[in-house]
Scaffold this active site. Structure first.
Site, PDB file in Angstrom:
ATOM      1  N   ASP A   1      32.667  -8.315  29.073  1.00 49.88           N
ATOM      2  CA  ASP A   1      32.540  -6.712  29.178  1.00 49.88           C
ATOM      3  C   ASP A   1      33.426  -5.794  29.150  1.00 49.88           C
ATOM      4  O   ASP A   1      33.791  -4.749  29.754  1.00 49.88           O
ATOM      5  CB  ASP A   1      31.751  -6.279  30.861  1.00 49.88           C
ATOM      6  CG  ASP A   1      32.994  -6.598  31.821  1.00 49.88           C
ATOM      7  OD1 ASP A   1      34.135  -7.360  31.416  1.00 49.88           O
ATOM      8  OD2 ASP A   1      32.946  -6.136  32.865  1.00 49.88           O
ATOM      9  N   GLU A   2      34.631  -6.193  28.362  1.00 46.92           N
ATOM     10  CA  GLU A   2      35.915  -5.388  28.275  1.00 46.92           C
ATOM     11  C   GLU A   2      36.260  -5.416  26.933  1.00 46.92           C
ATOM     12  O   GLU A   2      36.333  -6.229  26.107  1.00 46.92           O
ATOM     13  CB  GLU A   2      36.858  -5.794  29.035  1.00 46.92           C
ATOM     14  CG  GLU A   2      37.664  -5.472  30.168  1.00 46.92           C
ATOM     15  CD  GLU A   2      38.552  -6.313  30.794  1.00 46.92           C
ATOM     16  OE1 GLU A   2      39.626  -6.262  30.570  1.00 46.92           O
ATOM     17  OE2 GLU A   2      37.924  -7.039  31.658  1.00 46.92           O
TER      18      GLU A   2
END
Ligand SMILES: [Mg+2]
Length: 362
Positions: free
Chosen positions: A109-110
């Site tokens: 998620d990054e």
């Protein structure tokens, strides 16, 4: 990365729980905890991610699920649905790539984006960031926080600054002004241990580090001391590393003499599965497809593969799937070589290597 680089760090807000709320809008506004089964407070696993409403009860990722249950028994406890999160993650990463000249995914998620050359100043950068946030919200139904800065480290610290749904712009001439008041724990790599040492040195803020003689820091932290000092002054930079795609991990073994005994072959498959699994964990991947290669004494070679219904990093599912595929070849002759592999790999973050522990994603 030049001094005039413009870097984004983009981090989804409470990623797993945000996806769950998107899937079931009736959960909106409720404390949602994604993780292992709390079993009425007896569960032994951990919290993977939780919603911001759950955080108000003191719940956070990596906390024992039993403790989360004690803090808020009425929270909505949901199991981890990795397959779904990976699908959403893939969509988002594809979307992000289209906005950047450089792209580095750091976890599910990054990501870092290098937008130097795509925008010419920080005003344009902020406009682009808002566009990206809107795009993610409308196409995937979740929010993210973006930090914009001249380098990766400052961008990462900035993305965390106004979470959730944040946008923090740190221009080159405001780097120190931004960093100096922050707690040392905001520096990536400064953990609880380092904090205790820094505390004893009278160092609490990033500014304190910036003003400390680098030799003192080196005496306590070795080379990391230099890094801390550079980060504090906003001069630490590392390149955007394009995600190198490792497509598969495999191991094969050629027998010293051809083997007709399938029990021997099965033992070899077990060893190969183990080796593949070790490598998989070391590289920080999960897989969906298991591959088998079989070569007979006449050099005829066959490959088979099976794609599982969900991503996994489970050793036994590598071995069992390989065995199942191997059964087709039993009794067909003597074997010269066998190989086991996994593919359809997805990179996990450092913290996310053990599926047993679920994930720690904020
Ligand atoms: Mg996150």
């Amino acid at each position: 990365m030049g001094s005039d680089s413009i870097i984004f760090h983009i981090d989804m807000d409470g990623f797993f729980s945000s996806v769950e709320v998107r899937e079931d809008p009736s959960l909106k506004g409720l404390p949602v905890v994604v993780g292992s089964d709390p079993k009425g407070g007896e569960g032994r696993g951990v919290v993977s991610t939780c919603s911001y409403e759950a955080r108000e009860y003191g719940i956070h990722s990596a906390m024992p699920i039993s403790k989360a249950y004690r803090l808020c028994p009425d929270a909505v406890f949901l199991p981890v649905n990795m397959q779904l999160y990976h699908q959403v993650s893939e969509n988002i990463m594809e979307l992000l790539k289209s906005y950047a000249s450089g792209f580095q995914q750091v976890s599910v998620d990054e990501a870092y984006l290098d937008v130097t050359g795509i925008v010419s100043n920080y005003e344009e950068a902020a406009k682009l960031a808002r566009k990206i946030k809107d795009h993610i919200r409308t196409s995937e139904g979740i929010t993210c926080s973006i930090g914009i800065a001249p380098n990766k480290t400052v961008a990462k610290i900035a993305s965390d600054y106004e979470k959730p749904d944040g946008l923090t712009v740190v221009t080159p001439d405001s780097v120190r002004e931004f960093l100096y008041p922050l707690d040392v724990s905001k520096i990536p790599g400064v953990g609880a241990k380092s904090q205790i040492i820094l505390e004893k040195m009278g160092i609490r803020t990033i500014g304190d580090i910036g003003r400390t003689d680098v030799q003192l820091l080196i005496a306590k932290f070795g080379k990391s001391g230099i890094r801390f000092k550079k980060i504090a002054n906003g001069t630490y930079s590392s390149e955007i590393v394009e995600h190198r795609l490792i497509k598969s991990i495999s191991k094969e073994d050629t027998f010293e003499e051809d083997v007709a005994d399938t029990n021997v072959v099965k033992k070899t498959l077990a060893i190969l599965s183990e080796q593949v699994h070790t490598r998989l964990l070391r590289k920080g991947f999960v897989f969906r497809t298991v591959n088998l290669k079989v070569r007979f004494s006449d050099f005829s070679t066959y490959t088979r593969s099976v794609t599982l219904s969900a991503y996994s990093n489970d050793k036994m599912s590598i071995y069992r799937t390989a065995l199942r595929m191997f059964s087709e070849f039993e009794g067909m002759g003597s074997f010269r070589l066998v190989g086991v592999g996994v593919s359809k790999l997805v990179k996990m973050d450092e913290k996310q290597r053990r599926l047993d522990d679920f994930f720690d994603v904020d």
